[in-house]
Write a protein that holds these residues in place. Structure first.
Motif, PDB file in Angstrom:
ATOM      1  N   TYR A 293       0.813  -1.213   0.000  1.00 40.41           N
ATOM      2  CA  TYR A 293       0.000   0.000   0.000  1.00 40.41           C
ATOM      3  C   TYR A 293       0.849   1.267   0.000  1.00 40.41           C
ATOM      4  O   TYR A 293       0.595   2.206  -0.762  1.00 40.41           O
ATOM      5  N   TYR A 294       1.860   1.319   0.835  1.00 40.92           N
ATOM      6  CA  TYR A 294       2.613   2.559   0.988  1.00 40.92           C
ATOM      7  C   TYR A 294       3.589   2.814  -0.162  1.00 40.92           C
ATOM      8  O   TYR A 294       3.949   3.961  -0.419  1.00 40.92           O
ATOM      9  N   VAL A 295       3.991   1.769  -0.876  1.00 39.61           N
ATOM     10  CA  VAL A 295       4.905   1.951  -2.005  1.00 39.61           C
ATOM     11  C   VAL A 295       4.151   2.103  -3.320  1.00 39.61           C
ATOM     12  O   VAL A 295       4.458   2.977  -4.131  1.00 39.61           O
ATOM     13  N   VAL A 296       3.143   1.273  -3.545  1.00 37.28           N
ATOM     14  CA  VAL A 296       2.461   1.263  -4.839  1.00 37.28           C
ATOM     15  C   VAL A 296       1.559   2.479  -5.035  1.00 37.28           C
ATOM     16  O   VAL A 296       1.467   3.028  -6.140  1.00 37.28           O
ATOM     17  N   HIS A 297       0.909   2.939  -3.984  1.00 35.82           N
ATOM     18  CA  HIS A 297      -0.056   4.027  -4.123  1.00 35.82           C
ATOM     19  C   HIS A 297       0.639   5.385  -4.100  1.00 35.82           C
ATOM     20  O   HIS A 297       0.524   6.164  -3.144  1.00 35.82           O
ATOM     21  N   ASP A 299      -0.104   7.986  -5.601  1.00 36.12           N
ATOM     22  CA  ASP A 299      -1.042   9.107  -5.580  1.00 36.12           C
ATOM     23  C   ASP A 299      -1.259   9.652  -4.173  1.00 36.12           C
ATOM     24  O   ASP A 299      -1.448  10.853  -3.989  1.00 36.12           O
ATOM     25  N   ILE A 300      -1.258   8.758  -3.184  1.00 33.87           N
ATOM     26  CA  ILE A 300      -1.547   9.215  -1.821  1.00 33.87           C
ATOM     27  C   ILE A 300      -0.355   9.085  -0.883  1.00 33.87           C
ATOM     28  O   ILE A 300      -0.423   9.538   0.254  1.00 33.87           O
ATOM     29  N   ASN A 301       0.740   8.493  -1.335  1.00 39.97           N
ATOM     30  CA  ASN A 301       1.969   8.443  -0.529  1.00 39.97           C
ATOM     31  C   ASN A 301       3.163   8.614  -1.463  1.00 39.97           C
ATOM     32  O   ASN A 301       3.913   7.664  -1.714  1.00 39.97           O
ATOM     33  N   PRO A 302       3.353   9.825  -1.998  1.00 36.67           N
ATOM     34  CA  PRO A 302       4.398  10.019  -3.012  1.00 36.67           C
ATOM     35  C   PRO A 302       5.806   9.757  -2.515  1.00 36.67           C
ATOM     36  O   PRO A 302       6.696   9.449  -3.307  1.00 36.67           O
ATOM     37  N   THR A 303       6.038   9.848  -1.199  1.00 34.50           N
ATOM     38  CA  THR A 303       7.377   9.582  -0.676  1.00 34.50           C
ATOM     39  C   THR A 303       7.697   8.095  -0.636  1.00 34.50           C
ATOM     40  O   THR A 303       8.859   7.710  -0.541  1.00 34.50           O
ATOM     41  N   ARG A 304       6.648   7.264  -0.662  1.00 35.94           N
ATOM     42  CA  ARG A 304       6.795   5.805  -0.570  1.00 35.94           C
ATOM     43  C   ARG A 304       7.469   5.366   0.727  1.00 35.94           C
ATOM     44  O   ARG A 304       8.032   4.269   0.804  1.00 35.94           O
ATOM     45  N   ILE A 305       7.410   6.179   1.742  1.00 33.84           N
ATOM     46  CA  ILE A 305       7.942   5.802   3.055  1.00 33.84           C
ATOM     47  C   ILE A 305       6.962   4.838   3.717  1.00 33.84           C
ATOM     48  O   ILE A 305       5.751   5.090   3.755  1.00 33.84           O
TER      49      ILE A 305
END
Length: 354
Positions: A293-297, A299-305
């Motif tokens: 969720y945090y890497v692929v999306h 649009d809503i988590n551009p930092t991918r942290i």
């Protein structure tokens, strides 16, 4: 093409959130079925046949996680093999980056996309998991996930393990259909409707719908151990995969933050009860879930942290649901230990400490 160029070209940015719009899931799938007595693949009726098919199901995905659970509960491991893509992907979808050489060891492909294009060269929709692939041809058979698990329960009965549960009891099907419909539209998909909302208005509407349904579930599960009564059914599988992801992902990442799952006594007890039941919690890989969720999306988590929390050891705490009566498998028995090559990695689940 350099790696950075490829990453940009196949970025998921813009794939999930569309400004000013509500999120509407594409629910059109390949509707072929694998049936006892199936006699014509060209017309979408494939035969039940041990060893013929491979289930491709990423642990990270809640829809795919359902099939992993049902396959294990019913004891179909020896008749339907499983391939597990890694948790992250680009817009072209799932890759087998966890396997040696980056290829599925049975299908010999790097991307699930290859199995879709093998059968439909111009396949116009998303390359989704779960998918069932015919091993010999390497072509996708179906990705119709709501039907896949029902067919596992009703069409593959000859190959169910001894003591397997009846996940789709005939006398409960009408009521279960209504429950499943509400759980899907308002909860399973409701969290995505919140997370991928393209406007404040769309988000507010989605949020209210989600929590109306969560409160309904809290009330329903206050007086019964499982969604349909005294034993587990397909309905519990469908709800569980969303609940397992709620606090680690949906509460923050999707802004479903009225409260945490841990703050809803009946739902939290119910979720722990299932998690501690063989076949449910032992399929959950929290690290892969968060990575997906945090890497692929973008649009809503551009930092991918990827966040470090929350502490998930509480999934093993006492739930007290036995006081409501019933038992998970009714007259049946629990599945045996997870086979070694299908175990969740140590440290990715409190059942398997590092």
């Amino acid at each position: 093409m350099s790696q950075s160029q490829a990453s940009t070209e196949f970025s998921t940015k813009g794939a999930y959130v569309h400004t000013g719009e509500e999120f509407n899931r594409d629910t059109h799938y390949i509707e072929d079925r694998i049936l006892r007595g199936g006699d014509n693949p060209n017309e979408g009726r494939w035969p039940v046949e041990p060893g013929r098919y491979r289930l491709v199901a990423a642990r990270a995905c809640p829809w795919a996680n359902r099939t992993i659970i049902v396959r294990r509960l019913l004891g179909l491991e020896d008749v339907i093999s499983i391939g597990m893509p890694g948790p992250t992907h680009d817009v072209r979808s799932w890759t087998f980056d966890l396997d040696d050489g980056g290829k599925d060891p049975v299908l010999g492909i790097e991307r699930l996309q290859e199995a879709y294009f093998k059968r439909f060269p111009d396949y116009p929709r998303g390359i989704t998991v779960p998918a069932i692939v015919e091993v010999a041809s390497g072509a996708v058979v179906t990705n119709n996930y709501p039907q896949i698990t029902l067919d596992f329960a009703t069409e593959w009965t000859e190959y169910h393990r001894e003591g397997a549960p009846d996940l789709y009891p005939e006398h409960l099907r009408e009521e279960m259909a209504a429950v499943n419909k509400r759980v899907f539209t308002e909860v399973n998909n409701g969290v995505y409707r919140c997370g991928f909302a393209g406007s404040q208005e769309a988000y507010d509407k989605a949020y209210d719908r989600l929590w109306t349904a969560m409160d309904w579930l809290e009330e329903r599960l206050g007086t019964r151990r499982y969604l349909m009564g005294d034993t587990i059914t397909e309905a519990d599988v469908r709800l569980f995969t969303t609940l397992a992801r709620f606090d680690p992902v949906y509460h923050g990442h999707f802004k479903c933050n009225r409260n945490k799952l841990t703050e809803m006594p009946a739902l939290w007890g119910y979720a722990r009860d299932l998690f501690q039941t063989p076949g449910f919690g032992d399929t959950i890989d929290f690290e892969q879930i968060k990575a997906h969720y945090y890497v692929v999306h973008e649009d809503i988590n551009p930092t991918r942290i990827i966040p470090q929390g929350p502490d998930l050891s509480n999934w093993l705490s006492e739930h007290g649901r036995e006081s409501l009566g019933g038992s998970p498998f009714g007259d049946g028995v629990a599945p045996g230990p997870v086979r070694g090559d299908e175990r969740v990695a140590a440290g990715h689940n409190p059942l398997y400490p590092a």
